[in-house]
Design a protein around this motif. Structure first.
Motif, PDB file in Angstrom:
ATOM      1  N   ARG A   1       0.840  -1.187   0.000  1.00 21.84           N
ATOM      2  CA  ARG A   1       0.000   0.000   0.000  1.00 21.84           C
ATOM      3  C   ARG A   1       0.884   1.248   0.000  1.00 21.84           C
ATOM      4  O   ARG A   1       1.753   1.407   0.840  1.00 21.84           O
ATOM      5  CB  ARG A   1      -0.894   0.021   1.238  1.00 21.84           C
ATOM      6  CG  ARG A   1      -1.825   1.229   1.277  1.00 21.84           C
ATOM      7  CD  ARG A   1      -2.555   1.309   2.597  1.00 21.84           C
ATOM      8  NE  ARG A   1      -3.431   2.475   2.625  1.00 21.84           N
ATOM      9  CZ  ARG A   1      -4.038   2.941   3.715  1.00 21.84           C
ATOM     10  NH1 ARG A   1      -3.851   2.322   4.879  1.00 21.84           N
ATOM     11  NH2 ARG A   1      -4.818   4.009   3.656  1.00 21.84           N
TER      12      ARG A   1
ATOM     13  N   THR B   1      -1.034   8.931   0.021  1.00 19.36           N
ATOM     14  CA  THR B   1      -1.239   7.591  -0.558  1.00 19.36           C
ATOM     15  C   THR B   1      -1.169   6.464   0.463  1.00 19.36           C
ATOM     16  O   THR B   1      -1.198   5.299   0.085  1.00 19.36           O
ATOM     17  CB  THR B   1      -0.205   7.322  -1.674  1.00 19.36           C
ATOM     18  OG1 THR B   1       1.118   7.500  -1.149  1.00 19.36           O
ATOM     19  CG2 THR B   1      -0.414   8.270  -2.838  1.00 19.36           C
ATOM     20  N   GLY B   2      -1.055   6.811   1.726  1.00 21.09           N
ATOM     21  CA  GLY B   2      -1.137   5.792   2.763  1.00 21.09           C
ATOM     22  C   GLY B   2       0.162   5.165   3.189  1.00 21.09           C
ATOM     23  O   GLY B   2       0.166   4.252   4.021  1.00 21.09           O
TER      24      GLY B   2
END
Length: 256
Positions: A136, A200-201
């Protein structure tokens, strides 16, 4: 410094994109180009991201995607930095005599030391990219590692670090970047990386860590070249970029 000339020199030298030649190539222009090196890397993100996205759509695995991504970067730079890595390692391994080492680097032939360095660095880049692309926020971290690796160029050209020989790219850019400006460029890239990875995590802090640590991986090689060769050459600049990219991707792998 004329900013358009600096942009043209940075993009034209560090990528395969065809741009108009600078109207004048001076040391001031060279300084600007080295400061803009991380931003010139943004040009390489477009085709690389397109290749990765296409590969994902076709159902390709992470390892294949990472090979395609690293290969796209090589094409996008005309393999200039990889060539510099091989030549630098061959020169350092050839002889303790400075002139002999520089002559080996100048010939451009790839010996066993250079070939081994290429294999190991590319293998590390591909392996780390494969791990990062599946995580992620990983693709963003990989992009940060790419952009941050070009800060190795900026810092390799700070004032006080001379050229190893009078001619070539190294002589043009060596010692042109004031340390304060190099630090400012690093802060700008670090802040942009924090924003990108935060959105974007991957964690806002991950971007600046990759930006800071990646180029540090090239410092031992840069210092070795300073002692053995007397300074930098264009080949040395290419070597620090590839090592910084491998270092940045390795750090990104550890952070995901």
């Amino acid at each position: 410094m004329r900013l358009p000339d600096a942009v043209r020199l940075a993009v034209g030298t560090l990528t395969a994109v065809r741009v108009p030649a600078p109207r004048a190539v001076t040391r001031s222009t060279a300084s600007g180009a080295m400061l803009l090196a991380p931003f010139a890397a943004l040009v390489l993100l477009v085709p690389t991201a397109a290749v990765v996205a296409t590969g994902r759509a076709l159902g390709l695995g992470a390892l294949v995607l990472s090979v395609l991504a690293v290969g796209t970067l090589a094409v996008g730079t005309r393999a200039l930095h990889l060539d510099g890595l091989a030549d630098t390692v061959d020169g350092l391994a050839a002889s303790y005599d400075r002139d002999r080492a520089l002559e080996v680097m100048r010939t451009g032939d790839v010996g066993p030391a250079g070939a081994s360095a290429l294999l190991l660095v590319l293998a590390l880049q591909i392996a780390c990219a494969a791990s990062v692309l599946d995580a992620r926020g990983g693709p963003t971290l990989a992009a940060v590692a790419l952009v941050g690796s070009r800060l190795a160029l900026t810092w390799a050209c700070v004032r006080g670090l001379p050229a190893a020989r009078p001619g070539g790219l190294g002589a043009l850019v060596a010692g042109t970047v004031p340390p304060v400006r190099a630090a400012a460029a690093t802060v700008v890239v670090g802040c942009a990386a924090a924003l990108a990875t935060g959105l974007t995590g991957a964690g806002w802090w991950a971007g600046p860590v990759v930006v800071a640590v990646g180029p540090l991986a090239a410092v031992p090689v840069l210092l070795r070249c300073r002692r053995r060769l007397g300074g930098i050459t264009g080949d040395v600049l290419g070597a620090v970029v590839e090592i910084a990219l491998a270092g940045g991707l390795l750090v990104a792998t550890a952070l995901i």
